[in-house]
Motif scaffolding. Structure first.
Motif, PDB file in Angstrom:
ATOM      1  N   ASP A  90       7.698   7.012  20.326  1.00 33.38           N
ATOM      2  CA  ASP A  90       8.583   6.065  19.651  1.00 33.38           C
ATOM      3  C   ASP A  90       7.996   5.521  18.358  1.00 33.38           C
ATOM      4  N   ASP A  91       6.869   6.071  17.921  1.00 36.42           N
ATOM      5  CA  ASP A  91       6.206   5.608  16.709  1.00 36.42           C
ATOM      6  C   ASP A  91       6.260   6.660  15.607  1.00 36.42           C
ATOM      7  N   LEU A  92       6.256   6.171  14.363  1.00 38.88           N
ATOM      8  CA  LEU A  92       6.048   7.034  13.209  1.00 38.88           C
ATOM      9  C   LEU A  92       4.639   6.717  12.712  1.00 38.88           C
ATOM     10  N   ILE A  93       3.868   7.747  12.399  1.00 34.91           N
ATOM     11  CA  ILE A  93       2.493   7.554  11.962  1.00 34.91           C
ATOM     12  C   ILE A  93       2.445   7.664  10.439  1.00 34.91           C
ATOM     13  N   PHE A  94       1.877   6.626   9.805  1.00 34.94           N
ATOM     14  CA  PHE A  94       1.730   6.568   8.353  1.00 34.94           C
ATOM     15  C   PHE A  94       0.250   6.603   8.008  1.00 34.94           C
ATOM     16  N   MET A  95      -0.084   7.276   6.895  1.00 33.75           N
ATOM     17  CA  MET A  95      -1.475   7.367   6.452  1.00 33.75           C
ATOM     18  C   MET A  95      -1.619   6.711   5.085  1.00 33.75           C
ATOM     19  N   ASP A  96      -2.596   5.812   4.974  1.00 29.94           N
ATOM     20  CA  ASP A  96      -2.909   5.145   3.713  1.00 29.94           C
ATOM     21  C   ASP A  96      -3.390   6.204   2.720  1.00 29.94           C
TER      22      ASP A  96
ATOM     23  N   GLU B  31      -5.177   5.872   0.082  1.00 28.58           N
ATOM     24  CA  GLU B  31      -6.515   5.655  -0.457  1.00 28.58           C
ATOM     25  C   GLU B  31      -7.598   5.749   0.614  1.00 28.58           C
ATOM     26  N   THR B  32      -7.369   5.098   1.763  1.00 30.21           N
ATOM     27  CA  THR B  32      -8.413   5.038   2.789  1.00 30.21           C
ATOM     28  C   THR B  32      -8.249   6.115   3.862  1.00 30.21           C
ATOM     29  N   PHE B  33      -7.092   6.765   3.908  1.00 29.35           N
ATOM     30  CA  PHE B  33      -6.748   7.779   4.917  1.00 29.35           C
ATOM     31  C   PHE B  33      -6.634   7.194   6.320  1.00 29.35           C
ATOM     32  N   GLU B  34      -6.607   5.841   6.413  1.00 31.18           N
ATOM     33  CA  GLU B  34      -6.403   5.181   7.699  1.00 31.18           C
ATOM     34  C   GLU B  34      -4.970   5.465   8.155  1.00 31.18           C
ATOM     35  N   GLN B  35      -4.812   5.722   9.455  1.00 30.54           N
ATOM     36  CA  GLN B  35      -3.487   5.992  10.005  1.00 30.54           C
ATOM     37  C   GLN B  35      -3.028   4.813  10.845  1.00 30.54           C
ATOM     38  N   ILE B  36      -1.761   4.397  10.627  1.00 29.40           N
ATOM     39  CA  ILE B  36      -1.218   3.307  11.413  1.00 29.40           C
ATOM     40  C   ILE B  36       0.133   3.721  12.004  1.00 29.40           C
TER      41      ILE B  36
ATOM     42  N   TYR C 109       1.444  -8.223   5.539  1.00 31.00           N
ATOM     43  CA  TYR C 109       1.211  -9.658   5.501  1.00 31.00           C
ATOM     44  C   TYR C 109       0.078  -9.932   6.481  1.00 31.00           C
ATOM     45  N   LYS C 110      -1.027 -10.458   5.971  1.00 31.56           N
ATOM     46  CA  LYS C 110      -2.221 -10.714   6.791  1.00 31.56           C
ATOM     47  C   LYS C 110      -2.611  -9.458   7.582  1.00 31.56           C
ATOM     48  N   ASN C 111      -2.672  -8.338   6.887  1.00 30.08           N
ATOM     49  CA  ASN C 111      -3.084  -7.032   7.433  1.00 30.08           C
ATOM     50  C   ASN C 111      -2.134  -6.439   8.474  1.00 30.08           C
ATOM     51  N   GLN C 112      -0.938  -6.998   8.635  1.00 35.13           N
ATOM     52  CA  GLN C 112       0.053  -6.460   9.563  1.00 35.13           C
ATOM     53  C   GLN C 112       1.201  -5.867   8.755  1.00 35.13           C
ATOM     54  N   PRO C 113       1.631  -4.628   9.058  1.00 30.22           N
ATOM     55  CA  PRO C 113       2.775  -4.071   8.332  1.00 30.22           C
ATOM     56  C   PRO C 113       4.048  -4.845   8.680  1.00 30.22           C
ATOM     57  N   ILE C 114       4.836  -5.187   7.658  1.00 34.89           N
ATOM     58  CA  ILE C 114       6.069  -5.938   7.917  1.00 34.89           C
ATOM     59  C   ILE C 114       7.308  -5.231   7.388  1.00 34.89           C
ATOM     60  N   GLY C 115       7.121  -4.139   6.657  1.00 32.59           N
ATOM     61  CA  GLY C 115       8.300  -3.435   6.161  1.00 32.59           C
ATOM     62  C   GLY C 115       7.947  -2.279   5.266  1.00 32.59           C
ATOM     63  N   VAL C 116       8.944  -1.424   5.057  1.00 32.29           N
ATOM     64  CA  VAL C 116       8.792  -0.228   4.237  1.00 32.29           C
ATOM     65  C   VAL C 116       9.783  -0.296   3.088  1.00 32.29           C
ATOM     66  N   GLU C 117       9.300  -0.016   1.870  1.00 27.17           N
ATOM     67  CA  GLU C 117      10.190   0.077   0.705  1.00 27.17           C
ATOM     68  C   GLU C 117      10.456   1.546   0.444  1.00 27.17           C
TER      69      GLU C 117
ATOM     70  N   ARG D  55       0.839  -1.199   0.000  1.00 25.47           N
ATOM     71  CA  ARG D  55       0.000   0.000   0.000  1.00 25.47           C
ATOM     72  C   ARG D  55       0.870   1.243   0.000  1.00 25.47           C
ATOM     73  N   LYS D  56       0.453   2.258  -0.783  1.00 30.89           N
ATOM     74  CA  LYS D  56       1.119   3.561  -0.771  1.00 30.89           C
ATOM     75  C   LYS D  56       0.701   4.264   0.513  1.00 30.89           C
ATOM     76  N   MET D  57       1.699   4.646   1.319  1.00 26.39           N
ATOM     77  CA  MET D  57       1.397   5.325   2.572  1.00 26.39           C
ATOM     78  C   MET D  57       2.318   6.524   2.731  1.00 26.39           C
ATOM     79  N   GLU D  58       1.800   7.557   3.380  1.00 20.69           N
ATOM     80  CA  GLU D  58       2.552   8.789   3.603  1.00 20.69           C
ATOM     81  C   GLU D  58       2.945   8.871   5.071  1.00 20.69           C
ATOM     82  N   TYR D  59       4.237   9.083   5.309  1.00 20.35           N
ATOM     83  CA  TYR D  59       4.703   9.310   6.683  1.00 20.35           C
ATOM     84  C   TYR D  59       4.263  10.724   7.050  1.00 20.35           C
ATOM     85  N   ILE D  60       3.475  10.867   8.133  1.00 18.29           N
ATOM     86  CA  ILE D  60       2.961  12.194   8.454  1.00 18.29           C
ATOM     87  C   ILE D  60       3.554  12.839   9.708  1.00 18.29           C
ATOM     88  N   TYR D  61       3.836  12.073  10.761  1.00 15.87           N
ATOM     89  CA  TYR D  61       4.451  12.673  11.945  1.00 15.87           C
ATOM     90  C   TYR D  61       4.938  11.616  12.921  1.00 15.87           C
TER      91      TYR D  61
END
Length: 188
Positions: free
Chosen positions: A79-85, A87-92, A117-125, A69-75
């Motif tokens: 200890d977390d970085l928040i990414f936003m999808d 398409e859906t604007f969901e933040q993880i 993988y199975k709805n869990q983030p496993i890495g960033v390209e 999924r294309k995600m934007e690092y927002i802030y």
């Protein structure tokens, strides 16, 4: 998805002992006598633990089915970085430790591919290169030439790199995300 061992490539993510591993090295060995083998070295996605396995070339290996999924690092948030999808604007949230050295190449509003993988983030390209501002380096030497040795610099994300002596604080440089090396100065 099943692959023959002969089709494995460095960077593939496979299921090994019911866990996800990324292949860090794949060597095809064809001895003069005996059967050919595919020697692999791999790293566990979550723990970073290394493993090795030899396969027969025609042996089946389970390649992990990933969703990208294309995600934007927002802030940052602690200890977390928040990414936003995109398409859906969901933040993880993704923990800095989980992202490893990738955090040194991320600025707010950077769009990256996130593997799930199975709805869990496993890495960033990461993109192949990023442009970052130099925040600290030694002053330029008047006698410096392009061929003289490099000097240390600290970039806005905290990444430490070697840059040519003509680079000054405040300038933007392009960095290769695969090896963290200086590529060129970027004109603003």
């Amino acid at each position: 998805m099943k692959l023959k061992a002969i089709q494995l490539r460095k960077g593939n993510i496979i299921l090994f002992n019911n866990d996800l591993y990324v292949l860090t090295e794949v060597t095809h060995i064809t001895p003069g006598k005996g059967q050919a083998v595919v020697q692999t070295k791999m790293k566990h996605i979550q723990t970073g633990q290394n493993a090795e396995k030899r396969y027969r070339p025609d042996e089946s290996v389970e390649k992990a089915e990933l969703e990208t999924r294309k995600m934007e690092y927002i802030y940052d948030e602690g200890d977390d970085l928040i990414f936003m999808d995109q398409e859906t604007f969901e933040q993880i949230p993704m923990h800095k430790e989980f992202l490893g050295d990738a955090i040194y190449y991320l600025l707010p509003n950077t769009v990256v591919d996130v593997n799930f993988y199975k709805n869990q983030p496993i890495g960033v390209e990461l993109p192949l290169s990023v442009d970052l501002r130099v925040v600290e380096t030694e002053p330029t030497l008047k006698t410096a030439t392009v061929t003289s040795s490099y000097k240390p610099a600290v970039l806005e994300t905290g990444l430490k790199v070697q840059v040519p002596p003509f680079i000054e604080e405040g300038e933007i440089v392009r960095i290769d995300t695969r090896d963290g090396k200086y590529l060129e100065r970027v004109k603003e």
